[in-house]
Design a protein around this motif. Sequence first.
Motif, PDB file in Angstrom:
ATOM      1  N   GLY A 187       4.340  -3.027   3.881  1.00 27.79           N
ATOM      2  CA  GLY A 187       3.526  -3.577   3.354  1.00 27.79           C
ATOM      3  C   GLY A 187       1.995  -3.279   3.508  1.00 27.79           C
ATOM      4  O   GLY A 187       1.151  -3.052   2.875  1.00 27.79           O
ATOM      5  N   THR A 188       1.957  -2.276   4.567  1.00 28.86           N
ATOM      6  CA  THR A 188       0.789  -1.665   5.148  1.00 28.86           C
ATOM      7  C   THR A 188       0.315  -0.836   4.104  1.00 28.86           C
ATOM      8  O   THR A 188      -1.014  -0.712   3.722  1.00 28.86           O
ATOM      9  CB  THR A 188       0.920  -0.931   6.675  1.00 28.86           C
ATOM     10  OG1 THR A 188       1.398  -1.984   7.475  1.00 28.86           O
ATOM     11  CG2 THR A 188      -0.366  -0.550   6.734  1.00 28.86           C
ATOM     12  N   TYR A 189       1.105   0.102   3.695  1.00 25.78           N
ATOM     13  CA  TYR A 189       0.770   1.225   2.619  1.00 25.78           C
ATOM     14  C   TYR A 189      -0.150   0.389   1.217  1.00 25.78           C
ATOM     15  O   TYR A 189      -1.046   0.670   0.834  1.00 25.78           O
ATOM     16  CB  TYR A 189       1.827   1.964   2.094  1.00 25.78           C
ATOM     17  CG  TYR A 189       1.367   3.285   1.251  1.00 25.78           C
ATOM     18  CD1 TYR A 189       1.104   4.418   1.691  1.00 25.78           C
ATOM     19  CD2 TYR A 189       1.351   2.883  -0.245  1.00 25.78           C
ATOM     20  CE1 TYR A 189       0.788   5.232   0.826  1.00 25.78           C
ATOM     21  CE2 TYR A 189       1.027   3.822  -1.025  1.00 25.78           C
ATOM     22  CZ  TYR A 189       0.759   5.103  -0.642  1.00 25.78           C
ATOM     23  OH  TYR A 189       0.182   6.177  -1.513  1.00 25.78           O
ATOM     24  N   GLN A 190       0.606  -0.663   0.896  1.00 23.82           N
ATOM     25  CA  GLN A 190       0.147  -1.400  -0.346  1.00 23.82           C
ATOM     26  C   GLN A 190      -1.123  -1.904  -0.253  1.00 23.82           C
ATOM     27  O   GLN A 190      -2.050  -1.895  -0.908  1.00 23.82           O
ATOM     28  CB  GLN A 190       1.356  -2.322  -0.715  1.00 23.82           C
ATOM     29  CG  GLN A 190       2.675  -1.768  -1.249  1.00 23.82           C
ATOM     30  CD  GLN A 190       3.469  -1.295  -0.324  1.00 23.82           C
ATOM     31  OE1 GLN A 190       3.249  -1.331   1.093  1.00 23.82           O
ATOM     32  NE2 GLN A 190       4.752  -0.930  -0.550  1.00 23.82           N
ATOM     33  N   ARG A 191      -1.374  -2.401   1.092  1.00 22.21           N
ATOM     34  CA  ARG A 191      -2.634  -3.429   1.437  1.00 22.21           C
ATOM     35  C   ARG A 191      -3.730  -2.182   1.138  1.00 22.21           C
ATOM     36  O   ARG A 191      -4.849  -2.199   0.838  1.00 22.21           O
ATOM     37  CB  ARG A 191      -2.552  -3.688   2.649  1.00 22.21           C
ATOM     38  CG  ARG A 191      -1.779  -5.208   2.884  1.00 22.21           C
ATOM     39  CD  ARG A 191      -2.111  -5.711   3.939  1.00 22.21           C
ATOM     40  NE  ARG A 191      -1.464  -5.231   5.020  1.00 22.21           N
ATOM     41  CZ  ARG A 191       0.043  -5.386   5.526  1.00 22.21           C
ATOM     42  NH1 ARG A 191       0.808  -6.160   4.861  1.00 22.21           N
ATOM     43  NH2 ARG A 191       0.243  -4.932   6.538  1.00 22.21           N
TER      44      ARG A 191
ATOM     45  N   ASP B  71      -7.850   5.661   6.401  1.00 22.83           N
ATOM     46  CA  ASP B  71      -7.001   4.529   6.751  1.00 22.83           C
ATOM     47  C   ASP B  71      -5.677   4.903   6.949  1.00 22.83           C
ATOM     48  O   ASP B  71      -4.936   4.437   7.819  1.00 22.83           O
ATOM     49  CB  ASP B  71      -7.301   3.402   5.507  1.00 22.83           C
ATOM     50  CG  ASP B  71      -8.598   2.786   5.775  1.00 22.83           C
ATOM     51  OD1 ASP B  71      -9.467   2.909   6.405  1.00 22.83           O
ATOM     52  OD2 ASP B  71      -8.912   1.767   4.910  1.00 22.83           O
ATOM     53  N   ILE B  72      -4.995   5.728   5.931  1.00 22.02           N
ATOM     54  CA  ILE B  72      -3.605   5.999   5.992  1.00 22.02           C
ATOM     55  C   ILE B  72      -3.459   6.834   7.389  1.00 22.02           C
ATOM     56  O   ILE B  72      -2.398   6.411   8.051  1.00 22.02           O
ATOM     57  CB  ILE B  72      -3.345   7.161   5.083  1.00 22.02           C
ATOM     58  CG1 ILE B  72      -2.994   6.243   3.587  1.00 22.02           C
ATOM     59  CG2 ILE B  72      -1.771   7.650   5.251  1.00 22.02           C
ATOM     60  CD1 ILE B  72      -2.065   5.201   3.664  1.00 22.02           C
ATOM     61  N   ALA B  73      -4.299   7.632   7.659  1.00 29.08           N
ATOM     62  CA  ALA B  73      -4.165   8.535   8.933  1.00 29.08           C
ATOM     63  C   ALA B  73      -4.144   7.425  10.193  1.00 29.08           C
ATOM     64  O   ALA B  73      -3.384   7.495  11.431  1.00 29.08           O
ATOM     65  CB  ALA B  73      -5.332   9.414   9.181  1.00 29.08           C
ATOM     66  N   LYS B  74      -5.162   6.530  10.296  1.00 34.05           N
ATOM     67  CA  LYS B  74      -5.247   5.562  11.277  1.00 34.05           C
ATOM     68  C   LYS B  74      -4.039   4.609  11.519  1.00 34.05           C
ATOM     69  O   LYS B  74      -3.511   4.542  12.560  1.00 34.05           O
ATOM     70  CB  LYS B  74      -6.624   4.698  11.230  1.00 34.05           C
ATOM     71  CG  LYS B  74      -7.817   5.351  11.437  1.00 34.05           C
ATOM     72  CD  LYS B  74      -9.026   4.477  10.987  1.00 34.05           C
ATOM     73  CE  LYS B  74     -10.295   5.008  11.477  1.00 34.05           C
ATOM     74  NZ  LYS B  74     -11.261   3.987  11.216  1.00 34.05           N
ATOM     75  N   ALA B  75      -3.432   4.229  10.283  1.00 32.31           N
ATOM     76  CA  ALA B  75      -2.266   3.440  10.158  1.00 32.31           C
ATOM     77  C   ALA B  75      -1.184   4.273  10.941  1.00 32.31           C
ATOM     78  O   ALA B  75      -0.053   3.726  11.762  1.00 32.31           O
ATOM     79  CB  ALA B  75      -2.049   3.082   8.918  1.00 32.31           C
TER      80      ALA B  75
END
Length: 256
Positions: free
Chosen positions: A241-245, A54-58
Amino acid sequence: MNSSKYLACAAVVLILLFGAGAHAEQKSLRIATEGTYPPFSYLENGQLTGFDVDIAKALCERIQARCEIISQGWDGMIPGLMSGKYDAVVASMAITEERKQKIDFTDKYYATPARFIAEKSAGISDTSVAGMAGKVIGVQGSTTQGSYLEDFYKDSEIKVYKTVDDAAMDLANGRLDAVFSDSAILYPWLQTSLGACCDFVGQEVRDDKYFGVGKGIGVRKEDQALRGELDTAIKALLADGTYQRINQKYFPFAIY
């Protein structure tokens, strides 16, 4: 055709050409992860998923890159990056001086300590070198945790496994006294029915020399532009806030 109509048509053609060119020139990246370490990377319905994925995609969305995420065995992770098999590694790889001899890293995108786990009934509380003397400890091969045990826990029997899950299985079946790994990798296993036998024991283990300052994204040394883009993107994910989600999707505690 009068001049104004000619210019208008020419403008449309130029827009279409430049638009098509911009689309064609969008960055294409191949990103390696492991695929065997829930909740960081694992297969679900045949698809790679997990925190790292998910981190890679973001990050790819943030830098406007078309990314293909592929599964790569841990032992071949750095050689594959160096040989150009892929462009970046998002696989919970600790930033260490030894690894920085071969590849470069972004800033950390998370940082968690190493821990021991053992059966609850074993009564292990002292996980110091002296406290674990004579104990059989499982660890994944080619990891910073493995190097740490080999250098310090010389009076313990160290058993090396292909994956942490393999070691944990032997622990649950009574073939090990303890397993040593990253706490965030061990935590989800402890929440399973099989892992209910066991718990964290002893203290958190932090040592920058072995475990680095956190987990970073691996890139080739010559790819400094990509490294800079990813560093900027990590900061942006934290700020909006993307990381926190993503963090909350997999952990009940902050790992940054």
